[in-house]
Each structure stands twice: as C-alpha cells, then as structure tokens.
Design an enzyme around this catalytic site. Structure first.
Site, PDB file in Angstrom:
ATOM      1  N   CYS A   1       0.853  -1.188   0.000  1.00 56.88           N
ATOM      2  CA  CYS A   1       0.000   0.000   0.000  1.00 56.88           C
ATOM      3  C   CYS A   1       0.890   1.238   0.000  1.00 56.88           C
ATOM      4  CB  CYS A   1      -0.944   0.006   1.193  1.00 56.88           C
ATOM      5  SG  CYS A   1      -0.147  -0.272   2.793  1.00 56.88           S
TER       6      CYS A   1
ATOM      7  N   SER B   1       3.487  -2.136   3.992  1.00 52.56           N
ATOM      8  CA  SER B   1       3.371  -0.691   3.786  1.00 52.56           C
ATOM      9  C   SER B   1       4.553  -0.182   2.978  1.00 52.56           C
ATOM     10  CB  SER B   1       3.347   0.041   5.127  1.00 52.56           C
ATOM     11  OG  SER B   1       4.648   0.091   5.704  1.00 52.56           O
ATOM     12  N   ASP B   2       4.337   0.889   2.244  1.00 53.19           N
ATOM     13  CA  ASP B   2       5.482   1.629   1.742  1.00 53.19           C
ATOM     14  C   ASP B   2       6.199   2.221   2.954  1.00 53.19           C
ATOM     15  OD1 ASP B   2       7.303   2.827   0.059  1.00 53.19           O
ATOM     16  OD2 ASP B   2       5.790   3.651  -1.287  1.00 53.19           O
ATOM     17  N   HIS B   3       7.427   2.615   2.757  1.00 53.98           N
ATOM     18  CA  HIS B   3       8.251   3.058   3.887  1.00 53.98           C
ATOM     19  C   HIS B   3       7.688   4.317   4.536  1.00 53.98           C
ATOM     20  CE1 HIS B   3      11.915   0.735   2.158  1.00 53.98           C
ATOM     21  NE2 HIS B   3      11.035  -0.049   2.733  1.00 53.98           N
TER      22      HIS B   3
ATOM     23  N   ALA C   1       4.700   4.811   5.634  1.00 54.03           N
ATOM     24  CA  ALA C   1       3.347   5.172   5.204  1.00 54.03           C
ATOM     25  C   ALA C   1       2.290   4.961   6.279  1.00 54.03           C
ATOM     26  CB  ALA C   1       2.965   4.368   3.950  1.00 54.03           C
TER      27      ALA C   1
END
Length: 711
Positions: A245, A278-280, A282
């Site tokens: 995401c 998760s994206d970093h 996020a």
C-alpha cells in the site's frame, strides 16, 4: 536463467524445483523449519492454512507482533547502497523455525549493490507483450534470489494520470487494461523463480508532489475502472504473494489504513490470501493500520510494535496479520527450502544481458520516419550529438539500479558501424560546434534525455526543463542540428512523454525510453534494421503542455492545500484527448515498423473480435494490432470515452505473410462500474468496434448490440 516451477507446499513439487535450481534433495535441504515430529507445522504434506494455524498457536503475543514489522533500520533510502544491504528484513522467529524474510527493491532490476539494469518498466509497457513481461519479472526475481532475497518489490502498476509524474518511467503507462495484463504477467514470471512479488502501490498513487500528505478525492467508478484493475489482475491472474500500500489519503483514509480497500475489496472481493506491506513510513496510526488490513510495516516497527498494538487492538486482528504472513510463507515454500545465498556467481549475466537487450529492442518505438530515413543504410559518417550518446540514463529513487556493465549508444553504434565508418561525437553544449559536426556527417543523430524519478515530479514536459539545467537547451540543440543536416534523427531517452516542437524538422524520431544497460547495443540494432522496432506508445505524446490531462487545473494537479480532485473521472490518458478532440503529436498505441501492414477480415461478435493482419512490405516486421471498444452510455451521469483498449496482440510476420488474430471479450470487457448498484453492469445499446495499429488509426470498424439494444 534457470527455469523453476512455482513454489508449492507439496514436498514432491518442491523437491523437483530445488533439483532444477541445483539445491540438494528436500530431505537434506529442509532444516530451516525443523523436524515435523517436534514441529508439526514443518510437515510439507499439510496445506498452508493448516500449517499456519499450527504455528500460530505456538507463538507468543510479542512474537506475533514481531512478524508485523521489518527489523532492518537500513531499509528504505539507505538500502541498496551495498552488496549486502537488503531493502528490508524481518528476522523471523528462530525459536520456532520461522526463517527470516529478506526483501529488495526491484521494479527495474535488483537495487542491491550491482545488478542487471533492465530497460525502464515504461519500455516494457511499450513492448505490448505479456511474454516479455513474464521474462522481465523472471529476470529480476532470478537475480533477487541470488542476492539472498525472498521478496521483490515490484511491479509498479500505478496508472499514469499526469505525464509530469516523476515515477512515469517506473510504471506501465496510462491504460489500465495494458497495465493489468503486463503487471500480472510480471508477477507470474517473478514467482516462478521462487521469489514473492509485491505489486505496488495500492490503491491510488499518481504523483510525487506532496505524496506523503496528499488527500485524493476519487469517485468509485474512477477507482474501479482506472486505478484498481492492474491490482485486481495481479491478484486474480498473477497470484501475487504480497501487495504494497502507498502514501496519501484516498477519500479520507490513509492508503495503509484503508479497510474499504485492503479488507473489503482486496481480500473479500478479490480473494487475496497473501499479506500487505506498507510503503516506507506510510503508516500513520497503529490501530487504524492493523484494523484497516495492513499486515507488515516497513522499514521498521515505528507504529507496529508491542507498545502500540498490545491490548489496544483485538487479538484476532494481530492473529490475522500473523496468520496472513505465515500462510503466505508456507504457500510459497519459504519454510521448506534453504535460505537463498547472496552469491553473485550464480547469476547468469550472459542470459540477463541478452534479456536486457531484447527487452529494450522490443520496447523501442519508431515515432517518425520521413522518407525512409531509417533503417540506416551504412552511412560512411555519423555525428552523434548530445550527452545522452555517451551515457546510460535511468530514473532515480527506489527503482534505480547500479548496472553490472553498460553499453552506451556511442559504443553500440560505433561497433555496429564498423571500422569503415567515421563516428564523431559532440556533447552538444555548444550548439554552433554541434551544428558544424552535424554538417560534416551524412547522418546526424541527436540524443535528448529528461530527468525524473522518485520524490519529485517534473516541472515541465519540455526537454529544456527548469529541473534539468545541466542538460541545457535540448530543443534548441535539435533545431540547430536539423538546420545543419537534413538527415537528422532524434533519439529520445526519456522516462515518459515529452514535447517535440521540432518534429517537423527532423527525419526520424525514436523513443528509446531509459533503455537499460544494453541500451546502446539494442539501439544500434534497431537503427540499422537488424531488428524491427518493436515498441508502441503506452502513453500519449501531446503537441503542447496544455493539451495533457490535468493541465491548467491546479485543483486536479498538483492540488490545492494538498488536496487533489480526480474530477476528470475515467478520462485519463488517450481517453482525455479523444473525448476533447485534441490531436496528439503521437497517439497511444502508435509505433512504426520498417515494413507495412494491411488490416482486413473483421469478424465481430459479443464474445470476440477477429481480424487479419498482413505484411505488405519487403521486410520481416512486428505488428501490434489493437482492439478498441466504444461502450454505450447508460445516461448522462455515466459518460463513456470514445474508445477503450480491450485487446492487443504482438505478431512478427515475414513479407507476404498474414496472421489471424483473435481478441476474446468477456462480460467484464463490456461493463462499466455502476456506482448506485455497487457492481459491474453491462449497458443496453450499441458497442462500437475498432481494430488497427493505434488508438487513432483504426481501419477496421464494426459494432454489435447488447442488452436488447440496437446498432
């Protein structure tokens, strides 16, 4: 590249895969998990759900939470700078034989030390070839595996909304149907190498400007018809193991806390059984993320930790996340094989180089060829002009790769031209000197590049752009060279569409994109006609910046007070140009061959369309027949684009040969998203059919009626 069957939990299938990869027999190789007599979840004869349930029952509350975040503080921006730095790592649970999981960035190749730098994904999109996408994903995953990784972050399937997007090069273009098919094939290719794919960035990620805080207002129909189909295909067709995401808010919910997408759509509707990362950075709220469907936080448990989760979210939520992670690991054989070694000697660089070259050739797009200037007829003297002739450009950010080796255009063309030809080079900084060099040569080839990547959007579509001061006035350079030499070819090494105000003053234009480490070799083969240019545009090239979607409307882009309204709805990319009757410089799907083709024999039914394409020229060439449908509108509240891509095939034909191509149509191809009913619906009326070589060149037309309508 060593072929490998998809990892299965069954011991027999797994043993055959390990044997193909040169790994010892399963009985000798298993061991990371342990003895099934002591640890019943290590019994590979059981299904992944059974095994996950058995193991979950033995985990402590803290151990379950430890699975919900990666542990490597060098992930994210620092990852990829050294040979041994994975982008992210979850250390597992040694007490119970839960192995660590190592992860790498990889939309364009492995970002971990040096690797094979493949052509940018936008070049893959230009190839219009699912088989090439499987090869691309397989090449990336094979190298990721031999750098010790279990997960590869890719592919990026975010549909292009604005050509100013800094990550245009990293995605698969402006059409959801094209992106869906190629993305799913990429996933299949990667996971056949025993590496888990992580398709990204769910659900809407359309710009770098204000990306961490952006509030996006997207109607349900727009979401379903434009931005979600590539993710749906990655799940349903590709079988992706993980989903990433992204950033920003979608209709009031942060992407990694959006249960309406992650729980309802992804898991309940699409049947996704993997885990969501998760994206970093996020994740904004631990409780909202965990209850919203996020399973694992990257790059470290800043939110997903015992302090924030224990006794603050229902235990079944934590159990669910841990179960999703464990089940996926069991389903893909992570417990049942040895850890992948970080061993560069196992990477077949010859195979990877060949893949990089052929993928580049497949995506190189001949936009213009006045008077048959290309292929080159063995000119005795060539002037190569522009810094791009002596470089290998790439986008920056998490998709940037440090190549094992490179072949610049200057080197590739000089080698192909041979000792009998004079190949001069001028960096183009002095336009007068460049014009003088061009004037002395039979053919002048000007290289123009842009700069784009993660963290920043482009400031303009012109080659001479405020963000690219080091490149100088490239439009002026091209005009000066064209005035000095009537046989001027322009090679665009860009990550997406750019303006070409000089198009009428040059003979040829080739979109080489960011062609990867073998780009110079591939380009030389295309320019000399050793191979037919195989690319077709996955993005529209506008005549003027104001013609592009979202141009001139700050509320649409880049946003007002960090809020963006997707008020254009489904009119993204070529749909926008068609609906507003704006003539593009080069339309979606466009790309020339060194031969000619004739289309005929159209046959239309509601379940499929057939056509015949014939090579009418004197050379073997590549054709990409494309099917577009114009769907009827059920009412003013549901406007329809004049045409939508619903099928394509890539065929290579010898002179005089024909191919009968078939484009199957299912109910989904004829449907629109009914916001009131909350589902896909087929409208009553006449469905217009167009088949041809591009979205604006459809020599075959027909129609069929559906739902009791008439044509």
């Amino acid at each position: 590249m060593v072929p490998a069957k998809r990892w299965m939990s069954a011991a027999g299938a797994l043993a055959s895969v390990l044997a193909l990869a040169g790994v010892p027999d399963l009985a000798q190789a298993a061991g990371r998990c342990g003895d099934p007599a002591q640890r019943p979840w290590c019994d590979a004869r059981l299904g992944p759900d059974q095994r996950a349930a058995l193991l979950l029952a033995r985990l402590t509350a803290d151990e379950k939470i430890s699975l919900m975040a990666t542990d490597d503080p060098l992930g994210g921006p620092l990852g990829g700078f050294s040979e041994n730095a994975h982008a992210d790592t979850n250390n597992g649970i040694p007490r119970l034989g839960v192995p660590p999981v190592y992860m790498a960035d990889g939309p364009a190749g492995v970002r971990q030390g040096k690797a094979t730098a493949l052509p940018a994904p936008i070049a893959l999109a230009a190839g219009f070839d699912p088989a090439a996408a499987r090869r691309y994903g397989g090449t990336v995953a094979w190298e990721a595996r031999h750098r010790g990784n279990d997960v590869i972050f890719g592919p990026t399937v975010d549909v292009l909304r604005t050509p100013l997007n800094g990550r245009t090069f990293e995605g698969l273009g402006e059409d959801p149907y094209l992106s869906a098919g190629l993305g799913a094939s990429w996933v299949q290719g990667a996971q056949k190498q025993g590496v888990l794919a992580s398709v990204k960035h769910l659900a809407v990620y359309a710009q770098e400007s204000d990306r961490l805080a952006l509030k996006m207002k997207v109607a349900p129909r727009t979401l379903r018809e434009i931005y979600l189909p590539p993710f749906e295909a990655a799940v349903k067709t590709g079988g992706t193991a993980t989903v990433m995401c992204g950033f920003g808010q979608l209709n009031g919910r942060w992407a990694c806390e959006d249960g309406s997408v992650l729980n309802k759509i992804l898991r309940t509707e699409w049947g996704f059984k993997g885990f969501v990362v998760s994206d970093h950075t996020a994740v904004h709220d631990a409780v909202a993320g965990a209850t919203g469907g996020l399973d694992m936080e990257l790059p470290v448990g800043m939110k997903f930790n015992a302090w924030n989760l224990k006794n603050k979210v229902p235990q079944q939520v934590i159990d669910g996340a841990a179960r999703n992670i464990l089940r996926t690991m069991f389903a893909h054989g992570v417990f049942d094989r040895p850890a992948y070694a970080n061993d560069l000697t196992r990477i077949d660089r010859t195979a990877s180089r060949t893949a990089a070259r052929q993928l580049a050739e497949s995506g190189m797009t001949l936009l213009q060829n006045t008077g048959g200037a290309l292929p080159l007829k063995s000119p005795r003297s060539i002037a190569l002009i522009g810094k791009g002739a002596n470089e290998v450009p790439s986008g920056f950010g998490s998709a940037q790769v440090q190549p094992f080796s490179t072949v610049t255009p200057r080197k590739g063309i000089a080698q192909r031209a041979g000792a009998g030809a004079q190949v001069a080079y001028d960096d183009g900084r002095d336009h007068r000197a460049a014009a003088d060099a061009a004037r002395k040569a039979q053919v002048a080839i000007v290289f123009a590049t842009d700069t784009q990547g993660e963290f920043f959007d482009k400031s303009c579509l012109a080659l001479t752009c405020a963000r690219d001061p080091l490149k100088g006035d490239q439009d002026g350079l091209i005009s000066a060279v064209a005035a000095a030499n009537p046989n001027t070819i322009v090679v665009l090494e860009t990550g997406g569409p750019v303006l070409t105000p000089w198009a009428g003053r040059v003979k040829g234009i080739v979109a080489a994109w960011y062609p990867g480490q073998q780009g110079g070799e591939a380009l030389a083969r295309v320019l000399y006609g050793d191979v037919d240019p195989g690319g077709r545009l996955p993005v529209t090239f506008p005549v003027a910046a104001g013609d592009a979607p979202t141009a001139g409307n700050p509320a649409q882009y880049p946003g007002v007070n960090k809020t963006v309204a997707f008020s254009e709805g489904v009119f993204v990319g070529y749909r926008h140009y068609d609906a507003k009757r704006i003539k593009p410089r080069f339309p979606f799907g466009h790309g020339l061959s060194y031969t000619t083709f004739r289309y005929g024999g159209l046959a239309v039914t509601p379940t499929g369309v057939q056509a015949t394409v014939t090579n009418t020229g004197s050379r073997t060439g590549v054709a990409v027949p494309q099917l577009y449908l114009g769907l009827p509108s059920p009412g003013a509240a549901v406007p329809q684009p004049p045409r939508q891509l619903k099928g394509y095939q890539k065929v290579t034909l010898a002179p005089g040969r024909s191919a009968r191509v078939t484009f199957p149509l299912d109910r989904r191809a004829l449907s629109y998203w009914d916001q009131a009913g909350g589902g896909w619906k087929v409208a009553k009326g006449c469905y217009r059919v167009g088949v041809g070589p591009s979205s604006r060149d459809l020599p075959l037309t027909g129609a069929f009626a559906q739902g009791g309508g008439a044509c």
